[in-house]
Design an enzyme around this catalytic site. Structure first.
Site, PDB file in Angstrom:
ATOM      1  N   TYR A 125      42.399  34.305  22.960  1.00  0.00           N
ATOM      2  CA  TYR A 125      41.874  34.016  21.621  1.00  0.00           C
ATOM      3  C   TYR A 125      40.880  32.852  21.674  1.00  0.00           C
ATOM      4  CZ  TYR A 125      41.969  31.682  17.052  1.00  0.00           C
ATOM      5  OH  TYR A 125      41.636  31.029  15.896  1.00  0.00           O
ATOM      6  N   LEU A 126      41.254  31.792  22.343  1.00  0.00           N
ATOM      7  CA  LEU A 126      40.390  30.623  22.438  1.00  0.00           C
ATOM      8  C   LEU A 126      39.117  30.927  23.224  1.00  0.00           C
ATOM      9  CD1 LEU A 126      43.083  27.861  23.089  1.00  0.00           C
ATOM     10  CD2 LEU A 126      41.813  28.258  20.967  1.00  0.00           C
TER      11      LEU A 126
END
Length: 211
Positions: A125-126
């Site tokens: 996600y990051l």
């Protein structure tokens, strides 16, 4: 302003829509499901029924700004996270450039500078957020990138701390993030700036105006 909001039906997205409408903006809310149209109408926004992966160029015609607050959400499969948090964001940036919508406010996240050091399960996600932010930083768009710490559903305090780095172990309310997004849109000195945020001891207006 005529503002397009991506991710309008999310928890934070709805708050952004409400605050924009309250401040007198004409809000165009992108939603994916037909049943979400009524929700946006109740918030006095103009719904746009579309998938963020579709061609949204026509939806950006004669608009003034875009707020990207969409996210695949916790528990999403990696391919969903890639499609929404990176690809859809970049897709919308390109559409904004094509249609001359210069103002673009991005809801991102802390930890995007070093995704591999993020919590297990959030690293992909990051990484996707990092790649979306990187694309935006290299466009000619008048961007503001807001990177909050962990979000809570508590009532907003109206008090935040902003900076290039903040305490990653702290939290911030979704309502305060929504208020900061709207304040950033309306404040000229946030032009082409990136900042992290958490709940703190400055009023949102003061913190944003001092960036």
């Amino acid at each position: 302003m005529k503002v397009v909001v991506a991710g309008a039906n999310g928890t934070t997205g709805k708050m952004i829509v409400e605050k924009l409408v309250k401040n007198g903006h004409e809000v165009y809310a992108i939603v994916r499901k037909p049943e979400q149209v009524e929700t946006m109408e109740q918030l006095k926004a103009r719904p746009i029924l579309a998938d963020l992966t579709e061609d949204l160029s026509s939806s950006l015609q004669k608009k003034d700004a875009v707020i990207f607050a969409a996210g695949a959400g916790g528990g999403a499969k990696p391919e969903q996270t890639t499609a929404v948090d990176r690809d859809a964001a970049i897709h919308l940036m390109k559409a904004a450039l094509e249609k001359g919508v210069n103002r673009f406010v991005m809801l991102s996240s802390v930890g995007t500078e070093q995704p591999d050091k993020g919590p297990e399960g959030l690293q992909h996600y990051l990484q996707m957020k990092q790649e979306a932010d990187a694309f935006l930083l290299n466009t000619e768009l008048d961007y503001t990138i807001v990177r909050p710490v962990t979000l809570t559903n508590d009532e907003g305090t109206g008090l935040i701390t902003v900076g290039k780095t903040v305490d990653y172990t702290s939290t911030v309310t979704r309502e305060d993030v929504a208020s900061t997004i709207v304040e950033s849109l309306e404040t000229s000195n946030t032009s082409r700036k990136l900042f992290e945020m958490t709940n703190g001891d400055q009023s949102i207006k003061e913190a944003v105006s001092n960036l």
